[in-house]
Design an enzyme around this catalytic site. Structure first.
Site, PDB file in Angstrom:
ATOM      1  CG  ASP A 267      38.629  36.073  38.674  1.00 23.92           C
ATOM      2  OD1 ASP A 267      39.551  35.702  40.086  1.00 23.92           O
ATOM      3  OD2 ASP A 267      38.981  36.858  37.821  1.00 23.92           O
TER       4      ASP A 267
ATOM      5  CD  GLU B  96      41.878  35.316  42.511  1.00 28.51           C
ATOM      6  OE1 GLU B  96      42.831  36.297  41.489  1.00 28.51           O
ATOM      7  OE2 GLU B  96      40.669  35.988  42.744  1.00 28.51           O
TER       8      GLU B  96
ATOM      9  CG  ASP C  84      35.688  38.645  36.107  1.00 28.44           C
ATOM     10  OD1 ASP C  84      35.549  38.811  37.251  1.00 28.44           O
ATOM     11  OD2 ASP C  84      34.530  39.244  35.945  1.00 28.44           O
TER      12      ASP C  84
END
Length: 159
Positions: free
Chosen positions: A7, A67, A139
């Site tokens: 992430d 991501e 996260d």
């Protein structure tokens, strides 16, 4: 198969590594890499590079799921884009296969709803990975969610 979910972020980069075998999945490691806002951007990016360059050989992923950039706030997006550039460089240097996923794809895969809240995603991760508590920080939980979604995308885990 070992999948590392990332992430991206300049201040906080979440990572979550899972081991997938047939229809079972176990957490190998998860956490965050942080940089100080007091440092110049170049130093922060160098720190991300160094930490990732060290982490990848330790975790030895067969696949890295990242991501994809998704626009929320412009000021936040710039830092994420810079961090993604560092991540892509390290992955290229380490010859890591890459799968990119958008936040709605991850939410849809884990909750059945592309606009799920963070807590709904965290609960889905907790349930699927049989964790005693919600994964923290956010996260790292997001990175585990990305890794789980990648495992489904590759056909290793059924939803």
């Amino acid at each position: 198969m070992r999948i590392l979910g990332l992430d991206p972020g300049l201040a906080t980069l979440g990572y979550g590594c899972i081991e997938v075998y047939r229809d079972t999945c176990q957490v190998r490691d998860f956490g965050v890499i942080t940089t100080s806002a007091d440092l110049p951007t170049g130093d922060r990016l160098q720190s991300l590079y160094n930490d990732l360059h060290t982490l990848i050989p330790i975790l030895q992923p067969d696949l890295v799921a990242l991501e994809r950039l998704f626009f929320y706030r412009m000021s936040h997006t710039i830092g994420v884009a810079q961090a993604r550039g560092v991540i892509l460089l390290v992955l290229s240097q380490r010859h890591c296969p890459l799968l990119e996923l958008t936040p709605p794809q991850v939410k849809q895969a884990l909750t059945g709803y592309g606009n799920a809240t963070k807590i709904e995603v965290q609960r889905a991760v907790q349930r699927e990975l049989h964790l005693c508590t919600l994964p923290q920080p956010d996260d790292a939980a997001d990175a585990l969610a990305i890794a789980l979604t990648a495992s489904r995308h590759c056909g290793h885990i059924n939803g």
